[in-house]
Design a protein around this motif. Structure first.
Motif, PDB file in Angstrom:
ATOM      1  N   GLU A 346     -57.959  99.039 -17.566  1.00 12.61           N
ATOM      2  CA  GLU A 346     -59.289  98.925 -17.587  1.00 12.61           C
ATOM      3  C   GLU A 346     -58.780  97.654 -16.599  1.00 12.61           C
ATOM      4  OE1 GLU A 346     -62.737 100.398 -20.291  1.00 12.61           O
ATOM      5  OE2 GLU A 346     -62.156  98.175 -19.876  1.00 12.61           O
ATOM      6  N   SER A 347     -57.472  97.471 -17.310  1.00 12.82           N
ATOM      7  CA  SER A 347     -57.330  95.933 -16.561  1.00 12.82           C
ATOM      8  C   SER A 347     -55.978  95.582 -15.520  1.00 12.82           C
ATOM      9  CB  SER A 347     -57.112  94.317 -18.261  1.00 12.82           C
ATOM     10  OG  SER A 347     -55.921  95.694 -18.572  1.00 12.82           O
ATOM     11  N   GLU A 348     -56.193  94.087 -15.276  1.00 15.69           N
ATOM     12  CA  GLU A 348     -54.546  93.717 -14.424  1.00 15.69           C
ATOM     13  C   GLU A 348     -53.568  94.164 -15.410  1.00 15.69           C
ATOM     14  OE1 GLU A 348     -54.284  93.262 -11.559  1.00 15.69           O
ATOM     15  OE2 GLU A 348     -56.547  92.628 -10.844  1.00 15.69           O
ATOM     16  N   GLN A 349     -52.328  94.977 -14.685  1.00 14.03           N
ATOM     17  CA  GLN A 349     -51.654  95.828 -15.519  1.00 14.03           C
ATOM     18  C   GLN A 349     -50.394  94.083 -15.372  1.00 14.03           C
ATOM     19  OE1 GLN A 349     -52.324  99.546 -13.516  1.00 14.03           O
ATOM     20  NE2 GLN A 349     -51.102  99.974 -15.457  1.00 14.03           N
ATOM     21  N   TRP A 350     -50.104  93.239 -16.091  1.00 20.49           N
ATOM     22  CA  TRP A 350     -49.105  91.803 -15.700  1.00 20.49           C
ATOM     23  C   TRP A 350     -48.352  92.012 -16.543  1.00 20.49           C
ATOM     24  CZ3 TRP A 350     -54.030  89.015 -15.415  1.00 20.49           C
ATOM     25  CH2 TRP A 350     -54.966  88.179 -14.708  1.00 20.49           C
ATOM     26  N   ASP A 351     -47.249  91.303 -16.400  1.00 26.33           N
ATOM     27  CA  ASP A 351     -46.049  91.639 -16.922  1.00 26.33           C
ATOM     28  C   ASP A 351     -46.252  91.019 -18.684  1.00 26.33           C
ATOM     29  OD1 ASP A 351     -42.548  92.171 -16.794  1.00 26.33           O
ATOM     30  OD2 ASP A 351     -42.305  89.997 -16.955  1.00 26.33           O
ATOM     31  N   LYS A 352     -45.700  91.595 -19.764  1.00 23.00           N
ATOM     32  CA  LYS A 352     -45.404  90.915 -20.704  1.00 23.00           C
ATOM     33  C   LYS A 352     -47.544  89.880 -20.970  1.00 23.00           C
ATOM     34  CE  LYS A 352     -40.660  89.472 -20.616  1.00 23.00           C
ATOM     35  NZ  LYS A 352     -40.454  89.743 -18.789  1.00 23.00           N
ATOM     36  N   ALA A 353     -48.991  91.084 -21.074  1.00 29.00           N
ATOM     37  CA  ALA A 353     -49.539  90.486 -21.334  1.00 29.00           C
ATOM     38  C   ALA A 353     -50.182  91.911 -21.926  1.00 29.00           C
ATOM     39  CB  ALA A 353     -50.004  90.307 -19.623  1.00 29.00           C
ATOM     40  N   LEU A 354     -51.471  91.427 -22.269  1.00 31.69           N
ATOM     41  CA  LEU A 354     -53.138  92.849 -23.358  1.00 31.69           C
ATOM     42  C   LEU A 354     -52.600  93.298 -21.868  1.00 31.69           C
ATOM     43  CD1 LEU A 354     -54.727  91.079 -25.987  1.00 31.69           C
ATOM     44  CD2 LEU A 354     -51.781  92.253 -25.517  1.00 31.69           C
ATOM     45  N   ALA A 355     -52.837  94.327 -21.575  1.00 36.45           N
ATOM     46  CA  ALA A 355     -53.682  95.709 -21.385  1.00 36.45           C
ATOM     47  C   ALA A 355     -54.839  95.964 -21.954  1.00 36.45           C
ATOM     48  CB  ALA A 355     -52.499  96.668 -20.343  1.00 36.45           C
ATOM     49  N   ARG A 356     -56.099  96.811 -21.244  1.00 30.46           N
ATOM     50  CA  ARG A 356     -57.387  97.192 -21.940  1.00 30.46           C
ATOM     51  C   ARG A 356     -57.090  98.650 -21.193  1.00 30.46           C
ATOM     52  NH1 ARG A 356     -60.279  96.899 -26.037  1.00 30.46           N
ATOM     53  NH2 ARG A 356     -59.784  94.400 -25.962  1.00 30.46           N
ATOM     54  N   PHE A 357     -57.707  98.981 -22.346  1.00 31.96           N
ATOM     55  CA  PHE A 357     -57.447 100.608 -22.000  1.00 31.96           C
ATOM     56  C   PHE A 357     -58.673 101.882 -22.351  1.00 31.96           C
ATOM     57  CE2 PHE A 357     -55.433 100.882 -25.866  1.00 31.96           C
ATOM     58  CZ  PHE A 357     -56.077 101.840 -26.594  1.00 31.96           C
ATOM     59  N   SER A 358     -59.158 103.068 -22.094  1.00 31.19           N
ATOM     60  CA  SER A 358     -60.594 103.240 -22.411  1.00 31.19           C
ATOM     61  C   SER A 358     -60.605 104.981 -22.197  1.00 31.19           C
ATOM     62  CB  SER A 358     -61.254 102.755 -22.373  1.00 31.19           C
ATOM     63  OG  SER A 358     -61.794 103.042 -20.934  1.00 31.19           O
TER      64      SER A 358
END
Length: 419
Positions: A346-358
């Motif tokens: 659901e979120s941006e897929q940034w380097d070394k960052a959290l990503a939100r999934f569903s």
């Protein structure tokens, strides 16, 4: 709206990730009828809508109806100022952690630093030692990056098989924010690093003189001297007036209240990289300098200590992260890993960052074991709990990327389970 079984993508009720909006979570998004709007009796205006509320304030506060709090550890007389507090992951959405809910970890409490009297020294194997006041650093060009930070002890109760707990109490030592600061490489270039310097020794101004060693290649890559977090000056518990931020590596190495950066030939062998923050192996040897945080994910809802009120359609959601890149895929299982389905990122897929999934899930009232499994841009796949134990045993305290399992019983009660 009834769920079409042809949309099942894995066993035990997981539904195609693209169907969530169409299904409307069991009709919850169907256009409001006149009865819903109250047209039959006339629109009822609540009392709180009839009177003016308070005016502006000097600093915003959350709603009293949204009572989110960190989970703080109990103070210990033999460890003054030490301890931690954990982020309420199960109650958050998106990927950015509010500053007031960002996890804490302290080794000697939070120093009360007046930035006027605080200095950052760069010395050791450099051509020109430098001393910076806080105001000096504010004049430098800065960059802003969204990064996660995770305590390397996060999730160790999962590895050890400790029963009970919530997403917050087990995994709440991870948070994500926008960090703004000066690339450390800029300051090192100004000081002039000598060719024989292979390590950086960073020291904090707290009573523990917290120190960690960083390879020069990493220091010259993406490390920041962070001055701001989510747009405001870093808070005292996060290192005010300045902290080191080492993206993707264990949180302890991002030294807070930064006061010295010393260039050295060899690692400094600080207390916190010898007696602590090493990985004890089953044969009693210990790995040292295992810096990167591994590929990991966590279902935050439904999760431990929650209860599903009734059978029906639910949205499984969670977060994933990796210290080696960005999150490229998250799979979810509702049957303890026997079958898997791709979740929606659901979120941006940034380097070394959290990503939100569903992913949508039709719970039909039976038993279930919910799991998630992440894959990062380097091809690293999250390990099972058993694979982590086979490599490190159950005595290892740090680096715990194993898959988390949540058990759902016939009453809808969700609990931590070791699989």
């Amino acid at each position: 709206m009834s769920e079409n079984k042809s949309e099942r993508v894995a066993d035990n009720g997981l539904i195609n990730r693209r169907k969530l909006l169409e299904l409307g979570l069991g009709g919850a998004s169907i256009a409001a009828s006149s009865a819903v709007l109250g047209a039959e009796q006339g629109l009822q205006i609540p009392d709180w809508s009839k009177m003016p509320g308070p005016g502006p304030t000097a600093y915003g506060q959350p709603s009293p109806h949204a009572n989110l709090q960190r989970l703080a550890s109990t103070p210990e007389a033999t460890y003054p100022g030490g301890g931690l507090s954990r982020t309420p992951l199960q109650h958050l959405q998106g990927i950015i952690t509010p500053n007031s809910l960002h996890f804490e970890r302290h080794h000697a409490g939070i120093p009360d630093i007046d930035p006027i009297n605080h200095k950052l020294v760069i010395n050791g194997m450099v051509r020109q030692p430098l001393v910076f006041a806080y105001e000096d650093l504010l004049r430098y060009p800065m960059v802003s990056k969204v990064y996660f930070i995770e305590c390397s002890g996060n999730g160790n109760t999962n590895t050890r098989g400790v029963s009970g707990g919530s997403a917050q109490s087990i995994h709440g030592l991870v948070s994500c924010a926008e960090w703004t600061g000066i690339p450390l490489s800029s300051l090192l270039d100004e000081a002039g690093v000598l060719p024989e310097a292979d390590w950086v020794a960073a020291v904090g101004a707290d009573a523990a003189s917290m120190g960690r060693s960083i390879p020069i290649a990493k220091a010259m890559d993406d490390v920041l001297v962070a001055l701001y977090q989510n747009g405001e000056p870093v808070r005292p518990e996060q290192g005010y007036p300045m902290r080191l931020f080492v993206p993707g590596w264990e949180g302890n190495i991002s030294v807070k209240w930064l006061t010295q950066v010393k260039l050295t030939k060899v690692p400094a062998q600080f207390r916190d990289e010898t007696s602590k923050y090493t990985d004890l192996l089953p044969d009693r040897r210990a790995r040292q300098f295992t810096f990167p945080m591994e590929t990991k994910s966590l279902i935050t809802s439904p999760s431990g200590e929650m209860t599903l009120p009734r059978p029906g359609l639910y949205k499984i959601t969670g977060i994933a992260w990796s210290g080696s890149g960005s999150i490229r895929q998250v799979e979810v299982s509702a049957d303890g890993g026997q079958s898997w389905a791709d979740a929606l990122i659901e979120s941006e897929q940034w380097d070394k960052a959290l990503a939100r999934f569903s992913i949508p899930w039709q719970w039909e009232g039976g038993e279930a074991v919910l799991q998630s499994r992440a894959t990062d841009s380097a091809g690293n796949v999250q390990q099972t709990r058993q694979a982590v134990i086979a490599d490190r045993g159950t005595s290892a305290f740090y680096h715990n990327p194993g898959i988390q399992s949540w058990s759902v019983n016939l009453q809808g009660e969700v609990s931590n389970i070791a699989v």
